[in-house]
Design a protein around this motif. Structure first.
Motif, PDB file in Angstrom:
ATOM      1  N   PRO A  24      26.166  -9.656  14.192  1.00  0.00           N
ATOM      2  CA  PRO A  24      24.972  -9.527  13.360  1.00  0.00           C
ATOM      3  C   PRO A  24      24.932  -8.180  12.640  1.00  0.00           C
ATOM      4  O   PRO A  24      25.479  -7.188  13.107  1.00  0.00           O
ATOM      5  N   TRP A  25      24.256  -8.164  11.510  1.00  0.00           N
ATOM      6  CA  TRP A  25      24.066  -6.948  10.728  1.00  0.00           C
ATOM      7  C   TRP A  25      22.783  -6.244  11.153  1.00  0.00           C
ATOM      8  O   TRP A  25      21.782  -6.887  11.481  1.00  0.00           O
ATOM      9  N   GLN A  26      22.804  -4.935  11.089  1.00  0.00           N
ATOM     10  CA  GLN A  26      21.587  -4.127  11.119  1.00  0.00           C
ATOM     11  C   GLN A  26      21.191  -3.861   9.670  1.00  0.00           C
ATOM     12  O   GLN A  26      22.046  -3.618   8.810  1.00  0.00           O
ATOM     13  N   ILE A  27      19.893  -3.930   9.385  1.00  0.00           N
ATOM     14  CA  ILE A  27      19.386  -3.602   8.048  1.00  0.00           C
ATOM     15  C   ILE A  27      18.530  -2.356   8.144  1.00  0.00           C
ATOM     16  O   ILE A  27      17.523  -2.334   8.863  1.00  0.00           O
ATOM     17  N   LEU A  28      18.915  -1.324   7.429  1.00  0.00           N
ATOM     18  CA  LEU A  28      18.139  -0.095   7.361  1.00  0.00           C
ATOM     19  C   LEU A  28      17.511   0.036   5.977  1.00  0.00           C
ATOM     20  O   LEU A  28      18.187  -0.172   4.955  1.00  0.00           O
ATOM     21  N   ALA A  29      16.223   0.367   5.944  1.00  0.00           N
ATOM     22  CA  ALA A  29      15.525   0.660   4.698  1.00  0.00           C
ATOM     23  C   ALA A  29      15.356   2.164   4.585  1.00  0.00           C
ATOM     24  O   ALA A  29      14.771   2.801   5.465  1.00  0.00           O
ATOM     25  N   LEU A  30      15.874   2.737   3.510  1.00  0.00           N
ATOM     26  CA  LEU A  30      15.839   4.186   3.299  1.00  0.00           C
ATOM     27  C   LEU A  30      14.809   4.494   2.217  1.00  0.00           C
ATOM     28  O   LEU A  30      14.977   4.122   1.047  1.00  0.00           O
ATOM     29  N   ARG A  31      13.738   5.151   2.611  1.00  0.00           N
ATOM     30  CA  ARG A  31      12.629   5.456   1.703  1.00  0.00           C
ATOM     31  C   ARG A  31      12.888   6.818   1.051  1.00  0.00           C
ATOM     32  O   ARG A  31      12.810   7.854   1.689  1.00  0.00           O
ATOM     33  N   TYR A  32      13.142   6.791  -0.241  1.00  0.00           N
ATOM     34  CA  TYR A  32      13.555   8.030  -0.910  1.00  0.00           C
ATOM     35  C   TYR A  32      12.503   8.578  -1.870  1.00  0.00           C
ATOM     36  O   TYR A  32      12.608   9.723  -2.338  1.00  0.00           O
ATOM     37  N   SER A  33      11.473   7.782  -2.177  1.00  0.00           N
ATOM     38  CA  SER A  33      10.461   8.237  -3.134  1.00  0.00           C
ATOM     39  C   SER A  33       9.170   7.463  -2.892  1.00  0.00           C
ATOM     40  O   SER A  33       9.145   6.473  -2.149  1.00  0.00           O
ATOM     41  N   GLU A  34       8.092   7.943  -3.512  1.00  0.00           N
ATOM     42  CA  GLU A  34       6.811   7.252  -3.447  1.00  0.00           C
ATOM     43  C   GLU A  34       6.026   7.559  -4.710  1.00  0.00           C
ATOM     44  O   GLU A  34       6.280   8.550  -5.405  1.00  0.00           O
ATOM     45  N   ASN A  35       5.057   6.707  -5.004  1.00  0.00           N
ATOM     46  CA  ASN A  35       4.143   6.938  -6.112  1.00  0.00           C
ATOM     47  C   ASN A  35       2.737   6.640  -5.627  1.00  0.00           C
ATOM     48  O   ASN A  35       2.365   5.480  -5.439  1.00  0.00           O
ATOM     49  N   LYS A  36       1.973   7.706  -5.408  1.00  0.00           N
ATOM     50  CA  LYS A  36       0.608   7.571  -4.908  1.00  0.00           C
ATOM     51  C   LYS A  36      -0.424   7.532  -6.033  1.00  0.00           C
ATOM     52  O   LYS A  36      -1.632   7.453  -5.764  1.00  0.00           O
ATOM     53  N   LYS A  37       0.018   7.592  -7.278  1.00  0.00           N
ATOM     54  CA  LYS A  37      -0.901   7.648  -8.407  1.00  0.00           C
ATOM     55  C   LYS A  37      -1.269   6.273  -8.944  1.00  0.00           C
ATOM     56  O   LYS A  37      -2.065   6.163  -9.869  1.00  0.00           O
ATOM     57  N   ARG A  38      -0.703   5.236  -8.383  1.00  0.00           N
ATOM     58  CA  ARG A  38      -0.878   3.908  -8.928  1.00  0.00           C
ATOM     59  C   ARG A  38      -2.180   3.263  -8.450  1.00  0.00           C
ATOM     60  O   ARG A  38      -2.697   3.574  -7.385  1.00  0.00           O
ATOM     61  N   THR A  39      -2.673   2.317  -9.254  1.00  0.00           N
ATOM     62  CA  THR A  39      -3.796   1.466  -8.873  1.00  0.00           C
ATOM     63  C   THR A  39      -3.322   0.015  -8.904  1.00  0.00           C
ATOM     64  O   THR A  39      -2.206  -0.287  -9.346  1.00  0.00           O
ATOM     65  N   ARG A  40      -4.188  -0.880  -8.458  1.00  0.00           N
ATOM     66  CA  ARG A  40      -3.789  -2.295  -8.409  1.00  0.00           C
ATOM     67  C   ARG A  40      -3.490  -2.857  -9.795  1.00  0.00           C
ATOM     68  O   ARG A  40      -2.659  -3.758  -9.932  1.00  0.00           O
ATOM     69  N   ARG A  41      -4.126  -2.331 -10.843  1.00  0.00           N
ATOM     70  CA  ARG A  41      -3.828  -2.833 -12.181  1.00  0.00           C
ATOM     71  C   ARG A  41      -2.407  -2.431 -12.621  1.00  0.00           C
ATOM     72  O   ARG A  41      -1.853  -3.049 -13.522  1.00  0.00           O
ATOM     73  N   ASP A  42      -1.834  -1.404 -11.985  1.00  0.00           N
ATOM     74  CA  ASP A  42      -0.449  -1.035 -12.275  1.00  0.00           C
ATOM     75  C   ASP A  42       0.540  -1.972 -11.596  1.00  0.00           C
ATOM     76  O   ASP A  42       1.737  -1.956 -11.928  1.00  0.00           O
ATOM     77  N   SER A  43       0.051  -2.759 -10.652  1.00  0.00           N
ATOM     78  CA  SER A  43       0.924  -3.655  -9.903  1.00  0.00           C
ATOM     79  C   SER A  43       0.847  -5.102 -10.370  1.00  0.00           C
ATOM     80  O   SER A  43       1.886  -5.751 -10.537  1.00  0.00           O
ATOM     81  N   PHE A  44      -0.364  -5.625 -10.563  1.00  0.00           N
ATOM     82  CA  PHE A  44      -0.517  -7.066 -10.720  1.00  0.00           C
ATOM     83  C   PHE A  44      -1.289  -7.422 -11.985  1.00  0.00           C
ATOM     84  O   PHE A  44      -2.278  -6.775 -12.331  1.00  0.00           O
ATOM     85  N   ILE A  45      -0.852  -8.480 -12.645  1.00  0.00           N
ATOM     86  CA  ILE A  45      -1.589  -9.034 -13.771  1.00  0.00           C
ATOM     87  C   ILE A  45      -2.873  -9.681 -13.239  1.00  0.00           C
ATOM     88  O   ILE A  45      -2.850 -10.403 -12.246  1.00  0.00           O
ATOM     89  N   PHE A  46      -4.000  -9.393 -13.895  1.00  0.00           N
ATOM     90  CA  PHE A  46      -5.312  -9.895 -13.471  1.00  0.00           C
ATOM     91  C   PHE A  46      -5.612  -9.492 -12.022  1.00  0.00           C
ATOM     92  O   PHE A  46      -6.111 -10.295 -11.215  1.00  0.00           O
ATOM     93  N   ALA A  47      -5.315  -8.237 -11.689  1.00  0.00           N
ATOM     94  CA  ALA A  47      -5.524  -7.755 -10.330  1.00  0.00           C
ATOM     95  C   ALA A  47      -7.004  -7.726  -9.989  1.00  0.00           C
ATOM     96  O   ALA A  47      -7.839  -7.339 -10.809  1.00  0.00           O
TER      97      ALA A  47
END
Length: 293
Positions: A24-47
């Motif tokens: 079996p494989w191990q899956i590692l997620a490497l978090r290299y950046s973030e954006n805390k300035k976003r709102t829901r309208r930046d993510s979804f249409i008709f949020a």
């Protein structure tokens, strides 16, 4: 209650080793950046609640079994991060080095799509065979790049790099479902980008769906929300349906690309590195079913 929500409850060197076949494989997620300035309208249409904060985390991934390593996407480079005001928490190459992986030794690199935050450091992997979907390569180098909106999530340097590597014979171009390694299969789904690819990966807890940007967030899947950056909305929704079907009712089998919940659901095995093949916090995942739209 939304029917889809109720259904999705939880229930170093060389990097090749044929003796690992079937493991079996191990899956590692490497978090290299973030954006805390976003709102829901930046993510979804008709949020709903469009002004509510909506943080986005940026990950790339490592598949590992014994000495065998596959890198999935490459993050963004510092120049592009500065241009787009995305602070780099850790340089992707440095994160790999911190867990004993020299990018020059990596033999297999999967690019799920060519957006700036997924393909920014390809040149750090000079000896890798690169896997990508034909539709993504064609779209990112074709006439649609004359449109400002469609070109926005792409950056020129990764496109130039991938074309150069293609001409050197370093790129395997797939057309649809593809077996990339034993226990790792690529699936062409599109939507967010024209040739977006998800992966199924065999792990110690069974088949997991490494969604990449087929699902940016868990709620993308549980609520069917259309992400703001989209080439084909119908294919995006089809991608959500595909994930639900292949998850067989267990949301913990779906691994979204940008959800900060990853950091709460999965164990941190090194600074900002999370083991997605470990047992998740099912109780926390179940709480998704009661969140409002």
């Amino acid at each position: 209650m939304n029917r889809d929500i109720t259904m999705l409850t939880s229930s170093k060197q060389g990097y090749t080793n044929m003796n690992q076949t079937g493991a079996p494989w191990q899956i590692l997620a490497l978090r290299y950046s973030e954006n805390k300035k976003r709102t829901r309208r930046d993510s979804f249409i008709f949020a709903s609640k469009p002004d509510a904060p909506h943080t986005m985390d940026f990950f790339f991934w490592v598949l590992r079994r014994g000495e065998e390593v596959i890198v999935v996407d490459t993050g963004m480079d510092t120049a592009e991060a500065a241009r787009r005001d995305r602070p780099i928490l850790h340089a992707p190459v440095d994160m790999l080095t911190s867990i004993g992986i020299d990018p020059a030794d990596v033999k297999t690199l999967i690019i799920t799509h060519l957006h700036f935050d997924h393909a920014g450091c390809i040149d750090a992997f000079p000896n890798a065979t690169i896997h990508i979907q034909a539709e993504e390569l064609s779209f990112a180098t074709g006439a649609m790049m004359t449109n400002d909106a469609l070109r926005l999530p792409y950056a020129l340097d990764p496109i130039t790099t991938i074309v150069t590597r293609l001409h050197k014979g370093d790129v395997v171009v797939h057309d649809g479902e593809c077996a990339i390694a034993q226990g790792v299969t690529g699936h062409l789904l599109g939507g967010h980008s024209a040739g977006l690819m998800a992966l199924t990966v065999q792990t110690r807890r069974g088949k997991l769906l490494l969604a990449s940007d087929v699902a940016h967030y868990y709620e993308s899947v549980t609520k069917g929300l259309v992400f703001l950056i989209v080439v084909d909305a119908a294919k995006m929704v089809h991608g959500y349906n595909w994930l639900r079907e292949h998850a067989e009712g267990d949301i913990s089998r779906i691994l979204p690309a940008h959800d900060p919940l990853i950091r709460r659901v999965y164990p941190e095995v090194a600074p900002d590195i999370f083991d997605l093949s470990a047992t998740p916090d099912h109780q926390l995942l179940d709480e998704l079913g009661s969140s409002s739209t």
